[in-house]
Design a protein around this motif. Structure first.
Motif, short mmCIF file in Angstrom:
data_model
loop_
_atom_site.label_atom_id
_atom_site.label_comp_id
_atom_site.label_asym_id
_atom_site.label_seq_id
_atom_site.Cartn_x
_atom_site.Cartn_y
_atom_site.Cartn_z
N LEU A 43 0.83 -1.21 0.00
CA LEU A 43 0.00 0.00 0.00
C LEU A 43 0.86 1.25 0.00
CD1 LEU A 43 -2.71 1.48 0.26
CD2 LEU A 43 -2.58 1.10 2.74
N VAL A 44 1.92 1.26 0.79
CA VAL A 44 2.81 2.41 0.82
C VAL A 44 3.47 2.59 -0.55
CG1 VAL A 44 4.90 3.38 1.87
CG2 VAL A 44 3.21 2.21 3.30
N ARG A 45 3.97 1.50 -1.11
CA ARG A 45 4.60 1.56 -2.43
C ARG A 45 3.61 2.04 -3.49
NH1 ARG A 45 9.86 0.31 -4.93
NH2 ARG A 45 9.39 0.30 -7.15
N GLN A 46 2.43 1.50 -3.47
CA GLN A 46 1.40 1.86 -4.45
C GLN A 46 1.03 3.33 -4.35
OE1 GLN A 46 -2.08 -0.77 -5.44
NE2 GLN A 46 -3.15 0.61 -4.05
N SER A 47 0.87 3.82 -3.15
CA SER A 47 0.50 5.22 -2.94
C SER A 47 1.60 6.16 -3.41
CB SER A 47 0.17 5.47 -1.47
OG SER A 47 -0.86 4.60 -1.02
N GLU A 49 3.95 5.44 -5.77
CA GLU A 49 4.06 5.37 -7.22
C GLU A 49 2.94 6.14 -7.91
OE1 GLU A 49 4.31 1.21 -8.22
OE2 GLU A 49 6.50 1.25 -8.12
N ALA A 50 1.79 6.22 -7.26
CA ALA A 50 0.67 7.00 -7.80
C ALA A 50 0.78 8.48 -7.45
CB ALA A 50 -0.65 6.43 -7.30
N PHE A 63 -3.14 7.38 1.43
CA PHE A 63 -3.09 5.98 1.10
C PHE A 63 -4.10 5.68 -0.01
CE2 PHE A 63 -1.71 4.85 5.68
CZ PHE A 63 -0.39 5.07 5.35
N LEU A 64 -3.60 5.25 -1.17
CA LEU A 64 -4.46 4.85 -2.28
C LEU A 64 -4.77 3.37 -2.11
CD1 LEU A 64 -5.79 5.63 -4.98
CD2 LEU A 64 -3.67 4.90 -6.10
N MET A 124 -7.30 7.56 1.59
CA MET A 124 -7.33 8.01 2.98
C MET A 124 -6.26 9.09 3.17
SD MET A 124 -7.88 4.47 5.13
CE MET A 124 -8.31 5.41 6.62
N ARG A 125 -6.69 10.24 3.62
CA ARG A 125 -5.82 11.41 3.73
C ARG A 125 -4.71 11.19 4.75
NH1 ARG A 125 -5.64 16.02 6.90
NH2 ARG A 125 -7.48 15.31 8.06
#
Length: 378
Positions: A43-47, A49-50, A63-64, A124-125
């Motif tokens: 989740l951290v990596r995905q957020s 990279e986005a 968090f995306l 999530m902010r």
């Protein structure tokens, strides 16, 4: 290397403090929280990279929850139902979902605020963005339990497989990656298979795959004029075109194709890379599971970090043998056993000694064989 992961109010965990090593095995019953550990890191990596967690970029990101690596649903799905205070992540009157990563001696803390008025959002902010770290910028692979199955063709994405070197969460870009990089050299001593005809990636992949199916060899080729590549297997020859009769994956079975992304991910790992694996033993016979564990241990010995979710005692024993043989030091192989405690999950950490023996054997930890034997002998 990531040495510590801390979670607050994240899915199965109200609180979790988990030590990580060069090779970490996550074991335990189904739905005990093992996947949540991998998902938190992804989740951290995905957020990042986005571009949702980049300082100086988007100021309202966070968090995306749904993207290329993980699909976690909504904020309500992620928030632990018996959530507690998490002011050490973010001071807020609303619930907070926290993820903290200690990597290379530096702590990175992220807290996302849950808005009760918007439980169905999937972003999530996070009020305070972390600095870039190895988890967000280094070489990364995440292979889900739901990997590619035997098929006639596989996708041919230059940007993903070649530009990023990413195999895909299902390993769907592995064939194209192997097609393009078949001559790349495998330099690390521990990863070099003694029976491979060369140190090239395709030959090394073939040698390790022969541990799972003796005599098999691989060929990856482009289908001209299309966006697809083809994988074929041969038997009784060497890698490439020297075999006569080629077989498409649909006529070979699940095990080889299911294992191929893991073999390639390990062989192309290196210092500073992070590999997350779910159930590497799937569709493999016991000897194949043990040899897969040997490859995973060899990848960790090269300086890569691997976090592996497994239900296999053969994988566990393969890691124990790697410690006994000196491929890994005891402190480099960390084993966590997850079990439910009625309101969430707790973690027990058996230690592997120099001789490969476990210092403790918790109840429920890979003891079903003995339990069944007791019933047979009763």
């Amino acid at each position: 290397m990531i040495t510590q992961l801390s979670l607050a109010n994240f899915k199965a965990f109200r609180r979790l403090e988990l030590s990580l090593g060069p090779l970490t095995l996550l074991t335990g019953l189904n739905s005990s929280g093992k996947s949540s550990v991998l998902q938190a890191l992804a989740l951290v990596r995905q957020s990042f990279e986005a571009e949702q967690l980049i300082r100086g970029g988007i100021t309202t990101g966070g968090f995306l929850l749904n993207g290329e690596l993980v699909n976690l649903g909504t904020a309500q799905d992620v928030l632990h139902e018996d959530f507690g205070p998490a002011n050490d992540f973010v001071v807020s009157s609303d619930p907070v979902v926290g993820i903290a990563v200690e990597q290379d001696g530096k702590a990175h803390r992220m807290g996302a605020v849950y808005d009760p008025r918007q439980p169905d959002v999937d972003l999530m902010r996070v009020p305070a963005f972390p600095e870039p770290m190895g988890l967000t910028t280094g070489r990364f692979q995440y292979l889900h339990a739901d990997r590619i199955t035997p098929a006639v063709t596989y996708p041919r994405s230059h940007q993903t497989a070649i530009g990023r070197g990413f195999l895909g969460v299902r390993g769907q870009h592995t064939v194209n990656y192997l097609r393009h990089n078949f001559e790349a050299r495998v330099f690390k001593r521990h990863l070099l298979h003694p029976k491979a005809i060369s140190d090239q990636l395709l030959d090394q992949t073939t040698a390790w795959m022969q541990e799972l199916c003796p005599g098999v060899n691989l060929q990856a080729s482009a289908i001209e004029g299309t966006d697809f590549v083809r994988l074929s297997y041969g038997f009784g020859g060497t890698a490439g075109l020297s075999s006569t009769r080629r077989r498409r994956p649909t006529n070979v079975g699940f095990g080889l194709t299911y294992a191929l992304p893991i073999v390639v991910a390990c062989l192309t790992s290196g210092p500073g890379s992070l590999i997350l694996l779910e159930n590497p033993e799937a569709h493999l016979h016991p000897k194949g599971q043990s040899r897969m564990a040997a490859l995973i241990a060899a990848a960790a010995a090269t300086g890569a970090q691997l976090i592996v979710e497994t239900h296999s005692d053969h994988v566990l024993n393969g890691i124990r043998i790697a410690v006994k043989r000196g491929v890994l030091q005891p402190e480099e192989a960390v084993v966590h056993f997850f079990r439910g405690n009625g309101s969430g999950a707790e973690v027990v950490t058996p230690r592997i000694d120099n001789d490969g023996m476990l210092a403790q054997w918790p109840e429920g930890f890979f003891d079903e064989w003995e339990n069944s034997l007791d019933q047979l002998l009763d």
